[in-house]
Write an enzyme that holds these catalytic residues in place. Structure first.
Site, PDB file in Angstrom:
ATOM      1  N   LYS A 165     -31.254   0.409  -1.267  1.00  0.00           N
ATOM      2  CA  LYS A 165     -31.614  -0.613  -0.820  1.00  0.00           C
ATOM      3  C   LYS A 165     -33.036  -0.281  -0.096  1.00  0.00           C
ATOM      4  CE  LYS A 165     -27.275  -3.109  -1.001  1.00  0.00           C
ATOM      5  NZ  LYS A 165     -26.181  -2.070  -0.950  1.00  0.00           N
ATOM      6  N   THR A 224     -25.397   2.871   1.409  1.00  0.00           N
ATOM      7  CA  THR A 224     -26.220   3.049   0.298  1.00  0.00           C
ATOM      8  C   THR A 224     -27.496   3.428   0.318  1.00  0.00           C
ATOM      9  OG1 THR A 224     -26.636   0.758   0.150  1.00  0.00           O
ATOM     10  CG2 THR A 224     -24.718   1.221  -1.040  1.00  0.00           C
ATOM     11  N   GLU A 274     -17.563  19.826  -9.173  1.00  0.00           N
ATOM     12  CA  GLU A 274     -16.486  19.280  -8.351  1.00  0.00           C
ATOM     13  C   GLU A 274     -16.127  20.283  -7.143  1.00  0.00           C
ATOM     14  OE1 GLU A 274     -14.709  18.146 -12.279  1.00  0.00           O
ATOM     15  OE2 GLU A 274     -13.153  17.013 -10.927  1.00  0.00           O
ATOM     16  N   ASP A 323     -21.581  -0.041   8.821  1.00  0.00           N
ATOM     17  CA  ASP A 323     -21.978  -0.039   7.349  1.00  0.00           C
ATOM     18  C   ASP A 323     -23.606  -0.574   7.298  1.00  0.00           C
ATOM     19  OD1 ASP A 323     -22.922  -0.819   4.711  1.00  0.00           O
ATOM     20  OD2 ASP A 323     -20.949  -1.564   4.131  1.00  0.00           O
ATOM     21  N   TYR A 371     -21.540  19.900 -13.876  1.00  0.00           N
ATOM     22  CA  TYR A 371     -20.127  19.529 -13.186  1.00  0.00           C
ATOM     23  C   TYR A 371     -20.217  20.385 -12.170  1.00  0.00           C
ATOM     24  CZ  TYR A 371     -17.259  15.947 -15.177  1.00  0.00           C
ATOM     25  OH  TYR A 371     -16.717  14.794 -15.529  1.00  0.00           O
TER      26      TYR A 371
HETATM   27  N1  DSN Z   1     -24.579  -5.984  -3.888  1.00  0.00           N
HETATM   28  C1  DSN Z   1     -24.966  -5.570  -2.558  1.00  0.00           C
HETATM   29  C2  DSN Z   1     -25.942  -6.525  -2.062  1.00  0.00           C
HETATM   30  O1  DSN Z   1     -26.599  -7.279  -2.616  1.00  0.00           O
HETATM   31  O2  DSN Z   1     -26.006  -7.023  -0.753  1.00  0.00           O
HETATM   32  C3  DSN Z   1     -23.909  -5.482  -1.823  1.00  0.00           C
HETATM   33  O3  DSN Z   1     -22.922  -4.662  -2.222  1.00  0.00           O
END
Ligand code: DSN
Length: 442
Positions: free
Chosen positions: A228, A225, A55, A199, A53
């Site tokens: 990806k 994110t 925090e 984004d 943990y």
């Molecule tokens: N789920 C993602 C996508 O497939 O593009 C977006 O959050």
């Protein structure tokens, strides 16, 4: 072969994980947001860091025992800042949707106006989709869309911004195949005094290698994110640029507070370690070649699919993904195409196209090349994959979703079963498996 601890302790779960691992090996992943994290990333995610943990932030944690964890998190922060050339990074967000909510809460009071690309035009749920998301429930959301050439309608974006004066313009895509004009977006934001949030979740890998223009000179805040095109663990990062600091010197403080304690508790330091090592991987020549090949592979899919008469939204691609449009065959057809492809071992996702009226049964299919490129596939293999897609589409050319709402689900279930047993689909599935055997997943 030696048995693993999980195998001895929990055979039921072990078997499920084995089956999923086999599925990933035997099938072609064309979902553009999926990829394969490297063994190094997975080792970091499965490490002892998962037990801790932490925090708070480095040097100001609420728990003892974080001297080493602090160094892990600072390493991830340093690598993110250096890779993007920005003065601030927060690596704690659990994933993209929490990260976007944290940015919204940091930059604008609930009830204020925000603007983003509509989901049906290739945007994301958290960019102001009405009614069902925090961004459309707790903010007044205004949504722009695509022009008749299926490119972002910057004129509409500008006129809506003038009319509604949003506090935040969030600009990014999940199902859009063309280059984003950050400069134009910033001009629109400046005209109304809005923050520009980029984004880049889908295109982060391409941005890092320069295969897509970077938003760093224009955006105030950037969110991505990490799982990806970056190929890291599931997670997200938030960056503040020099432009952002000039607009509001308190942005780092505001974002830190919105992430923790605003939205989150203990950061997942094991995921943060995975982010750190994926950011290191992204500095390599191998990553540069992968990123370039992602685009070449998408272009190869484009030319083969087009040559065989498949309609593509916007006519093609400039990045890692394509949206195939079957609306002229029948509305909702994308649902059937995705299901039939799945039966053939080609995994994509159904996707809305601009003419869709029912987002649950869309007419498009979204395909992308990051995962197949990580496996080492190139243009030659993309030609084969495109050929199989075309064959599957041909096999189901006379299939149509029933009009009546109550009949759709049972039709789809029966259709899936039929596809699983179709000998023509079986032949393709075996060819897919043979190709996959030549390209092991990492
Ligand atoms: N789920 C993602 C996508 O497939 O593009 C977006 O959050």
């Amino acid at each position: 072969m030696e048995h693993t601890t999980l195998q001895i302790q929990d055979l039921e779960l072990f078997d499920l994980i084995e089956r999923e691992t086999r599925r990933q090996q035997d099938e072609i992943t064309l979902i553009p947001s999926e990829n394969y994290a490297s063994p190094a990333v997975r080792e970091a995610v499965a490490s002892a860091l998962a037990n801790k943990y932490a925090e708070g932030y480095a040097g100001r944690r609420y728990y003892e025992g974080n001297d080493i964890v602090d160094q892990v998190e600072l390493l991830a922060v340093k690598r993110a800042k250096e890779l993007f050339g920005v003065p601030y990074a927060n690596v704690q967000p659990y994933s993209g949707s929490p990260a976007n909510s944290e940015i919204f809460f940091a930059l604008a009071e609930p009830g204020s106006t925000v603007m983003g690309l509509a989901l049906s035009s290739g945007g994301h749920l958290t960019h102001g989709h009405p009614k069902v998301t925090f961004s459309g429930k707790y903010y007044k959301a205004v949504q722009f869309g695509l022009a008749s050439d299926a490119r972002i309608d910057y004129d509409q974006m500008a006129s809506l911004a003038r009319e509604h004066k949003p506090s935040i313009i969030i600009f990014g895509t999940t199902a859009y195949s063309f280059t984003l004009d950050w400069k134009r977006a910033r001009e629109i934001a400046d005209e109304v005094g809005a923050y520009l949030v980029a984004d880049i979740s889908h295109i982060i890998g391409l941005v890092i290698t320069g295969d897509h223009p970077s938003p760093v000179p224009y955006a105030h805040v950037i969110m991505s994110t990490t799982h990806k095109t970056l190929r890291g663990p599931r997670g997200a990062i938030i960056l503040v640029t020099e432009e952002g600091l000039q607009k509001d010197g308190d942005l780092p403080k505001k974002i830190d507070a919105a992430v923790m304690p605003g939205m989150q508790g203990g950061p997942h330091e094991n995921a943060i370690a995975g982010i750190a090592t994926s950011l290191l991987e992204a500095t390599t020549d191998e990553f540069k070649q992968y990123s370039r090949q992602v685009i070449l592979n998408a272009k190869a899919l484009e030319s083969e699919l087009r040559a065989k008469g498949i309609e593509l939204i916007g006519g093609g691609t400039e990045n890692h993904l394509l949206v195939l449009d079957f609306s002229k065959q029948s509305l909702g057809k994308g649902t059937l195409v995705a299901a039939a492809l799945n039966a053939a071992g080609i995994v994509a996702n159904r996707n809305t196209v601009p003419s869709d009226t029912n987002p649950f049964y869309p007419s498009g299919v979204r395909v992308g090349t990051p995962a197949v490129t990580t496996r080492g596939m190139k243009e030659h293999e993309m030609q084969k994959v495109a050929g199989w897609i075309v064959e599957v589409v041909e096999i189901i050319k006379d299939e149509k979703l029933p009009e009546a709402k109550e009949q759709k689900q049972s039709y789809i279930a029966e259709f899936r079963a039929r596809m699983q047993n179709d000998p023509r689909i079986h032949i393709i599935r075996n060819l897919v498996k043979d190709l996959c055997a030549q390209y092991p997943t990492p």
